[in-house]
Design a protein around this motif. Structure first.
Motif, mmCIF file in Angstrom:
data_model
loop_
_atom_site.group_PDB
_atom_site.id
_atom_site.type_symbol
_atom_site.label_atom_id
_atom_site.label_comp_id
_atom_site.label_asym_id
_atom_site.label_seq_id
_atom_site.Cartn_x
_atom_site.Cartn_y
_atom_site.Cartn_z
ATOM 1 N N VAL A 10 102.115 -6.695 85.938
ATOM 2 C CA VAL A 10 100.921 -5.853 85.829
ATOM 3 C C VAL A 10 101.080 -4.646 86.747
ATOM 4 N N THR A 11 100.743 -3.466 86.241
ATOM 5 C CA THR A 11 100.731 -2.247 87.046
ATOM 6 C C THR A 11 99.285 -1.785 87.223
ATOM 7 N N ILE A 12 98.903 -1.491 88.456
ATOM 8 C CA ILE A 12 97.528 -1.100 88.774
ATOM 9 C C ILE A 12 97.314 0.377 88.480
ATOM 10 N N ARG A 13 96.196 0.663 87.817
ATOM 11 C CA ARG A 13 95.850 2.034 87.459
ATOM 12 C C ARG A 13 94.719 2.544 88.355
ATOM 13 N N ILE A 71 96.241 -4.776 97.016
ATOM 14 C CA ILE A 71 97.136 -4.188 96.025
ATOM 15 C C ILE A 71 96.667 -2.764 95.758
ATOM 16 N N GLN A 72 97.574 -1.812 95.830
ATOM 17 C CA GLN A 72 97.226 -0.400 95.738
ATOM 18 C C GLN A 72 97.515 0.164 94.359
ATOM 19 N N ARG A 73 96.897 1.293 94.066
ATOM 20 C CA ARG A 73 97.128 1.952 92.779
ATOM 21 C C ARG A 73 98.606 2.324 92.641
ATOM 22 N N GLY A 74 99.090 2.144 91.421
ATOM 23 C CA GLY A 74 100.483 2.432 91.142
ATOM 24 C C GLY A 74 101.418 1.273 91.414
ATOM 25 N N GLU A 75 100.950 0.250 92.133
ATOM 26 C CA GLU A 75 101.801 -0.910 92.435
ATOM 27 C C GLU A 75 101.979 -1.799 91.206
ATOM 28 N N THR A 76 103.155 -2.383 91.102
ATOM 29 C CA THR A 76 103.435 -3.377 90.075
ATOM 30 C C THR A 76 103.615 -4.735 90.748
ATOM 31 N N PHE A 77 102.973 -5.765 90.201
ATOM 32 C CA PHE A 77 103.086 -7.093 90.784
ATOM 33 C C PHE A 77 103.289 -8.132 89.691
ATOM 34 N N ARG A 78 103.734 -9.312 90.101
ATOM 35 C CA ARG A 78 103.913 -10.428 89.187
ATOM 36 C C ARG A 78 102.654 -11.291 89.203
ATOM 37 N N SER A 79 102.088 -11.495 88.043
ATOM 38 C CA SER A 79 100.924 -12.364 87.900
ATOM 39 C C SER A 79 101.413 -13.714 87.402
ATOM 40 N N CYS A 80 101.255 -14.754 88.239
ATOM 41 C CA CYS A 80 101.872 -16.053 87.996
ATOM 42 C C CYS A 80 100.793 -17.121 87.797
ATOM 43 N N ARG A 97 101.880 -11.723 93.131
ATOM 44 C CA ARG A 97 102.963 -11.526 94.096
ATOM 45 C C ARG A 97 103.662 -10.185 93.861
ATOM 46 N N ARG A 98 104.004 -9.545 94.962
ATOM 47 C CA ARG A 98 104.837 -8.357 94.854
ATOM 48 C C ARG A 98 106.248 -8.778 94.427
ATOM 49 N N GLU A 99 107.055 -7.803 94.038
ATOM 50 C CA GLU A 99 108.402 -8.106 93.562
ATOM 51 C C GLU A 99 109.248 -8.790 94.635
ATOM 52 N N ASN A 100 108.918 -8.546 95.924
ATOM 53 C CA ASN A 100 109.671 -9.194 97.008
ATOM 54 C C ASN A 100 109.170 -10.606 97.305
ATOM 55 N N GLY A 101 108.196 -11.083 96.523
ATOM 56 C CA GLY A 101 107.676 -12.439 96.685
ATOM 57 C C GLY A 101 106.434 -12.533 97.549
ATOM 58 N N GLU A 102 106.036 -11.448 98.206
ATOM 59 C CA GLU A 102 104.861 -11.481 99.080
ATOM 60 C C GLU A 102 103.609 -11.844 98.286
#
Length: 281
Positions: A10-13, A71-80, A97-102
């Motif tokens: 998901v990417t935040i708009r 989570i900030q605008r423009g960020e992409t994260f994994r929705s699990c 989670r962010r791509e780095n697992g956070e």
């Protein structure tokens, strides 16, 4: 072995964020539902089709959200997503989670299955899932997501509102996102009546951050219904806890119970004593 049953990206708009450029607390419900809908579609379930043709609907009964990192605008994260069954409830455990697992957000969403407007044990759904995914069933007493009292012992603020058409789903009831908006509006209106605003606090180096929300949806809030949004406040260490209820105006029946935990950040540091909020008011 896969850690999650389902994952999506998901990417935040911009329009999903608040003035500080982070996802609004209430909007997380939309993102959580989006993932659950995509998960069901991945196993062949079209929610709208099931509702229209079979009379089957998935109803959120309780939701508990822990906000870990904004989570900030423009960020992409994994929705699990993972899911298991507890009696009549299907419990979704969802992580962002962010791509780095956070870990940014963790939620537990309890869903019950309704057929033609009546709640069921959900056996039809369980039968459908056989052979598609493996869901463990936990026996014993269903665990609640919240620590909310059955009724507010004291009400220090009562704010009246009305459900608008654009806040409702296709069944004419307020969405979970807007329900949480009502709770937030109540807190903001209370602050303004005390002569303060969260924006003014931010400009003075004080931010009140929502860290956890527990919601229990007792009955739907229908379009055009007026309601009372009730509130009390208590403190537990660094946490300021808003105990809130929403009751229909016409009969005072309970619609929503909520507990919202907030901590103060002063000049970037946690207010360990939790006094900044009470000092301001």
């Amino acid at each position: 072995m896969k850690k999650y049953l389902f994952e999506s990206t998901v990417t935040i708009r911009d329009f999903e964020c608040d003035m500080q450029g982070v996802v609004n607390n209430a909007y997380y419900h939309n993102l959580l539902m989006q993932t659950r809908t995509e998960f069901l579609a991945s196993i062949g379930i079209d929610r709208a089709q099931w509702s229209e043709q079979l009379g089957i609907d998935f109803v959120v009964y309780e939701a508990a959200i822990q906000y870990r990192s904004p989570i900030q605008r423009g960020e992409t994260f994994r929705s699990c997503l993972n899911m298991h069954r507890e009696g009549a409830r299907y419990v979704y455990l969802q992580d962002f989670r962010r791509e780095n697992g956070e870990l940014c957000m963790r939620a537990r969403v309890d869903v019950v299955v309704g057929i033609n407007g009546k709640l069921t044990r959900g056996d039809y759904f369980a039968d459908y899932l056989k052979g598609k995914i493996t869901i463990p069933e936990l026996t014993g007493v269903v665990r609640s997501t919240s620590r909310m009292p059955e009724k507010l012992h004291e009400v220090i603020y009562d704010y009246e509102m009305k459900v608008r058409d654009y806040e409702c789903d296709r069944f004419g009831s307020a969405t979970n996102t807007f329900v949480q908006h009502y709770l937030e509006v109540t807190r903001l209106e209370f602050m303004e009546e005390m002569g303060e605003t969260f924006r003014k606090w931010h400009d003075n180096g004080v931010d009140m951050m929502v860290t956890k929300v527990d919601l229990q949806f007792v009955r739907p809030m229908m379009s055009a219904e007026k309601f009372h949004s009730l509130m009390n406040i208590r403190q537990e260490g660094p946490r300021v806890i808003f105990e809130q209820e929403i009751r229909r105006k016409k009969d005072y029946h309970i619609c929503v119970r909520a507990s919202v935990e907030i901590v103060g950040i002063v000049d970037g540091q946690l207010d360990a004593e939790g006094r900044c909020f009470f000092n301001f008011i």
